[in-house]
Enzyme design. Structure first.
Site, short mmCIF file in Angstrom:
data_model
loop_
_atom_site.label_atom_id
_atom_site.label_comp_id
_atom_site.label_asym_id
_atom_site.label_seq_id
_atom_site.Cartn_x
_atom_site.Cartn_y
_atom_site.Cartn_z
N VAL A 37 -2.43 3.95 -4.72
CA VAL A 37 -3.63 4.65 -4.28
C VAL A 37 -4.23 3.82 -3.15
O VAL A 37 -4.49 2.63 -3.32
CB VAL A 37 -4.65 4.81 -5.42
CG1 VAL A 37 -5.86 5.61 -4.95
CG2 VAL A 37 -4.01 5.47 -6.65
N HIS A 91 -2.94 -3.38 3.79
CA HIS A 91 -3.80 -2.21 3.61
C HIS A 91 -4.13 -2.18 2.13
O HIS A 91 -3.22 -2.25 1.30
CB HIS A 91 -3.05 -0.93 4.02
CG HIS A 91 -3.89 0.30 4.05
ND1 HIS A 91 -4.01 1.07 5.18
CD2 HIS A 91 -4.63 0.92 3.10
CE1 HIS A 91 -4.79 2.12 4.92
NE2 HIS A 91 -5.17 2.04 3.65
N LEU A 92 -5.41 -2.09 1.80
CA LEU A 92 -5.82 -2.06 0.40
C LEU A 92 -5.00 -1.01 -0.34
O LEU A 92 -4.90 0.14 0.11
CB LEU A 92 -7.31 -1.73 0.30
CG LEU A 92 -7.86 -1.51 -1.11
CD1 LEU A 92 -7.74 -2.76 -1.94
CD2 LEU A 92 -9.29 -1.04 -1.03
N HIS A 93 -4.40 -1.40 -1.44
CA HIS A 93 -3.67 -0.44 -2.27
C HIS A 93 -3.71 -0.89 -3.72
O HIS A 93 -3.65 -2.07 -4.02
CB HIS A 93 -2.23 -0.23 -1.79
CG HIS A 93 -1.39 -1.47 -1.73
ND1 HIS A 93 -1.51 -2.40 -0.73
CD2 HIS A 93 -0.40 -1.90 -2.53
CE1 HIS A 93 -0.63 -3.37 -0.91
NE2 HIS A 93 0.06 -3.09 -2.00
N VAL A 94 -3.85 0.09 -4.58
CA VAL A 94 -3.91 -0.15 -6.01
C VAL A 94 -2.65 0.43 -6.64
O VAL A 94 -2.31 1.59 -6.41
CB VAL A 94 -5.17 0.51 -6.64
CG1 VAL A 94 -5.19 0.29 -8.15
CG2 VAL A 94 -6.43 -0.05 -6.00
#
Length: 132
Positions: A37, A91-94
């Site tokens: 996400v 890149h921020l990702h969960v």
């Protein structure tokens, strides 16, 4: 790379997308159904995400955790992110990873340590508290 997926310039197996976040299958999943996400707008780390967007972004993560469990009939999920260290894509990702008891996932659980004393633990707590 994630920006290109979020904007549609690069293909990905999109699970959901709106004006806040895009969720897609990880190309190298820990287990099938492993979803990433990402915020639509580029930010590198969690600390870069504007505080006004944290709630709406994590609402998408929360919904994805439930969807992964239901969608692949998993017992639970492992939800995690890295900030800079071990972050393979800036890149921020969960990660939302389906889990089952006894599935063998141990790679995220590094050796643990102990504080030498309550005083040492209190000192670390104070350092972090002071940084707030």
């Amino acid at each position: 790379m994630f920006c290109a997926i979020a904007t549609g310039e690069r293909s990905g197996h999109i699970v959901s997308a709106d004006d806040v976040a895009v969720a897609f299958l990880d190309t190298r999943p820990l287990f099938k159904g492993h979803v990433l996400v990402v915020p639509v707008e580029h930010v590198e780390t969690l600390t870069d995400l504007p505080h006004t967007r944290v709630g709406s972004f994590f609402a998408r993560v929360q919904g994805m955790a439930a969807a992964v469990e239901r969608g692949v009939d998993a017992t639970g999920t492992f939800v995690a992110m890295n900030n800079r260290v071990s972050q393979s894509v800036p890149h921020l990702h969960v990660h939302v990873v389906p889990r089952e008891r006894g599935d063998g996932l141990r790679g995220f659980f590094w050796p643990r340590t102990r504080y030498d004393s309550d005083a040492e633990a209190a000192g670390y707590a104070a350092r972090v508290r002071d940084a707030l």
